[in-house]
Design a protein around this motif. Structure first.
Motif, PDB file in Angstrom:
ATOM      1  N   GLU A  95       8.070 -47.958 -10.137  1.00 34.76           N
ATOM      2  CA  GLU A  95       8.554 -46.613 -10.220  1.00 34.76           C
ATOM      3  C   GLU A  95       8.690 -46.286  -8.657  1.00 34.76           C
ATOM      4  O   GLU A  95       7.422 -46.511  -7.771  1.00 34.76           O
ATOM      5  N   LEU A  96       9.435 -45.409  -8.268  1.00 33.77           N
ATOM      6  CA  LEU A  96       9.573 -45.116  -6.770  1.00 33.77           C
ATOM      7  C   LEU A  96       8.743 -43.619  -6.585  1.00 33.77           C
ATOM      8  O   LEU A  96       9.209 -42.534  -7.281  1.00 33.77           O
ATOM      9  N   THR A  97       7.881 -43.831  -5.623  1.00 32.52           N
ATOM     10  CA  THR A  97       7.076 -42.396  -5.166  1.00 32.52           C
ATOM     11  C   THR A  97       7.389 -42.506  -3.677  1.00 32.52           C
ATOM     12  O   THR A  97       7.802 -43.286  -2.932  1.00 32.52           O
ATOM     13  N   PHE A  98       6.655 -41.488  -3.152  1.00 30.40           N
ATOM     14  CA  PHE A  98       7.004 -41.055  -1.884  1.00 30.40           C
ATOM     15  C   PHE A  98       5.852 -40.713  -1.104  1.00 30.40           C
ATOM     16  O   PHE A  98       5.146 -39.880  -1.831  1.00 30.40           O
ATOM     17  N   ASN A 130      17.289 -47.735  -2.621  1.00 29.66           N
ATOM     18  CA  ASN A 130      17.946 -48.593  -3.819  1.00 29.66           C
ATOM     19  C   ASN A 130      18.917 -49.522  -3.373  1.00 29.66           C
ATOM     20  O   ASN A 130      19.211 -50.742  -3.761  1.00 29.66           O
ATOM     21  N   SER A 156      16.054 -42.020  -1.579  1.00 29.74           N
ATOM     22  CA  SER A 156      16.256 -43.047  -2.964  1.00 29.74           C
ATOM     23  C   SER A 156      17.406 -43.715  -2.815  1.00 29.74           C
ATOM     24  O   SER A 156      17.391 -45.069  -3.181  1.00 29.74           O
ATOM     25  N   THR A 157      18.419 -43.010  -2.459  1.00 30.99           N
ATOM     26  CA  THR A 157      19.748 -43.848  -2.395  1.00 30.99           C
ATOM     27  C   THR A 157      19.606 -44.935  -1.586  1.00 30.99           C
ATOM     28  O   THR A 157      20.380 -46.069  -1.734  1.00 30.99           O
ATOM     29  N   PRO A 173       9.271 -44.206   1.111  1.00 34.66           N
ATOM     30  CA  PRO A 173       9.433 -44.749  -0.188  1.00 34.66           C
ATOM     31  C   PRO A 173       8.603 -45.837  -0.432  1.00 34.66           C
ATOM     32  O   PRO A 173       8.461 -46.784   0.356  1.00 34.66           O
ATOM     33  N   LYS A 210      14.047 -36.542  -0.261  1.00 35.58           N
ATOM     34  CA  LYS A 210      13.897 -37.744  -1.189  1.00 35.58           C
ATOM     35  C   LYS A 210      15.100 -38.429  -2.011  1.00 35.58           C
ATOM     36  O   LYS A 210      15.056 -39.402  -2.342  1.00 35.58           O
ATOM     37  N   ASP A 267       7.269 -48.431  -3.735  1.00 36.05           N
ATOM     38  CA  ASP A 267       7.626 -48.890  -5.136  1.00 36.05           C
ATOM     39  C   ASP A 267       6.353 -49.298  -5.830  1.00 36.05           C
ATOM     40  O   ASP A 267       5.779 -50.292  -5.356  1.00 36.05           O
TER      41      ASP A 267
END
Length: 510
Positions: free
Chosen positions: A411-414, A381, A377-378, A405, A373, A407
């Motif tokens: 808020e970022l969820t997976f 974004n 995330s990197t 990912p 994750k 949004d």
């Protein structure tokens, strides 16, 4: 020496993949069939090294009019396909005719109440079940030997039958030595029932047919631990087991009657199925699978931040396109920070989208980051910052779990997705991951070896930066310099006294 400009262009544009190559003369007759881990490298050696070839090969090269390529997913598939093509065409310059002894099958006699495993070279019975093919016998036997300690089974030829009342009849009811060694549960003596015995057989079958990545990772971890504790005998044993798994894990689609046309057709069907299975799991994206579908996968390799590199591997229509692979030496970090390293690699890649390099100029249809994750995330974004809309997923190190990912209100969820073990989609993900890891670690090791050599040369008085750089470029390693002739070294060092000082220094580094 190229017989024609046309042939030179064929060689120039030949694939970097494993597979088979077929040389034909002007009449279309097959002169030679060969296999290679990297096709382009192998066939170039015939022409670029023409003068060094034996007379027979020189005669053949002069007759070559065209070359046909069949790319495969592994060198083992290439070996099996080469065997079949030699049998089919019987080329003049293939002096050693291949036979069925190149690969084997694991036979399970399903007619028996208490089946046995047999390693065989022919599929000769419809009533039996076969697993394979495998390229050679030893890894299969070693794996069976290890599994037998966990799931005991018989290897004898006794006739053993379980009757309708549950009793067992056997041609010899006395347990053999393997029972006392814990390698057989003695069905001959009624020590185990048919149902329980067959459960062991099913588990062994499942092992050969399913994903072995978790076990491989455990073996490699134990191997590193054994080596760090200087238990080199155990480390070597674990290394051999890991290599056996590598061999058994490779998907082989070549049967004894598969030729180049059948292989291409079957492979294309399997690759299409793999793409369908993969993209069906990515249902949150609007992915349209079309011809030329491009996947890019990134991986990071470093040791405590040192010699940090990133790899970019490219798959077009589910096939590796090694000519489009790219590598990045990380410039902004020299401490452990995989997230920052991933950001740098991706930033540099997307800044080159206007480049003439078609590996960069064409955007991917799917972006994969090898990691969990954090790395994902990197990547997500960064794409948001750059205003780039590309489906991006993360591939967990264990079990090839896919993370997507999402949004949700800032808020970022997976979301987590998994592909079925043994499926074409999972095999595709495994190949992409393995290629990205292999490409990254190979570059990392190369830089580390050069860094260690440079560090050793820094200790030697009189060797300046330019000389050091030239030595590295010319010979690549300490061993390379040691083996170099005096005349070759004098091309770089110029002075015999300084050269002797270098040799004395290197001889002290044993």
């Amino acid at each position: 020496m190229y017989p024609s400009v046309e042939l030179q262009n064929i060689v120039k544009n030949s694939p970097f993949s494993p597979g088979c190559y077929i040389y034909r003369d002007k009449h279309g007759t097959v002169l030679y069939v060969g296999k290679a881990k990297i096709i382009r490298k192998r066939i170039k050696s015939y022409f670029d090294g023409f003068e060094r070839q034996e007379t027979k090969i020189q005669r053949m090269v002069k007759q070559i009019s065209t070359i046909e390529f069949v790319t495969t997913d592994s060198e083992l598939e290439a070996l099996l396909l080469e065997t079949n093509l030699i049998k089919k065409y019987r080329p003049k310059y293939n002096s050693r005719m291949k036979d069925d002894k190149n690969y084997i099958w694991l036979k399970i006699d399903t007619r028996s109440d208490f089946p046995t495993f047999r390693v065989v070279r022919e599929v000769d019975s419809r009533s039996a079940e076969y697993i394979g093919p495998f390229p050679n016998t030893l890894p299969v036997k070693r794996i069976l030997s290890g599994l037998r300690r966990i799931y005991p089974y018989r290897t004898c030829n006794r006739k053993i039958v379980q009757n309708s009342d549950g009793s067992i009849s056997s041609s010899d009811a006395k347990p053999c030595l393997y029972y006392y060694l814990g390698l057989c549960q003695a069905p001959c003596a009624g020590m185990i029932q048919k149902k329980d015995y067959r459960t062991n057989i099913s588990r062994i079958k499942s092992y050969f047919l399913s994903d072995k990545e978790t076990l491989k990772q455990e073996l490699e971890s134990e191997m590193k631990k054994a080596a760090s504790e200087h238990n080199f005998e155990l480390a070597a044993e674990l290394r051999d087991k890991s290599r056996d798994l590598d061999i058994l894990s490779q998907r082989i689609r070549v049967r004894d009657n598969t030729d180049e046309n059948e292989y291409r057709k079957t492979r294309e069907q399997k690759l299409n199925l793999a793409m369908q299975e993969l993209t069906s799991k990515l249902d949150v994206f609007d992915i349209q699978v079309k011809k030329g579908f491009k996947i890019e996968c990134f991986d990071i390799s470093n040791i405590q931040g040192k010699y940090a590199v990133a790899s970019m591997v490219v798959f077009i229509d589910a096939k590796a396109d090694k000519g489009k692979y790219r590598k990045f030496r990380i410039q902004t970090k020299d401490t452990p920070d995989d997230f920052a390293m991933m950001k740098e690699a991706l930033s540099r890649r997307f800044k080159k989208q206007s480049s003439k390099d078609d590996s960069f100029s064409r955007m991917p249809d799917l972006l994969i980051v090898d990691g969990g994750k954090g790395q994902l995330s990197t990547a997500f974004n960064l794409l948001q910052e750059l205003g780039i809309s590309i489906p991006v997923i993360g591939l967990a190190k264990r079990m090839e779990e896919i993370f997507i990912p999402v949004d949700k209100d800032g808020e970022l969820t997976f979301l987590k997705r998994t592909l079925k073990a043994g499926s074409e989609g999972k095999f595709l993900i495994q190949r992409i991951r393995d290629e990205s890891h292999r490409f990254a670690i190979t570059y990392h090791r190369s830089l580390r070896a050069k860094g260690q050599l440079a560090s050793n040369l820094d200790m030697l008085p009189g060797i300046g930066a330019i000389t050091k750089k030239n030595l590295l470029r010319a010979f690549g390693s300490i061993e390379g310099i040691k083996k170099a002739s005096e005349s070759d070294l004098l091309q770089i060092i110029k002075h015999k006294k300084r050269l002797q000082t270098l040799r004395d220094f290197l001889n002290s580094k044993k």
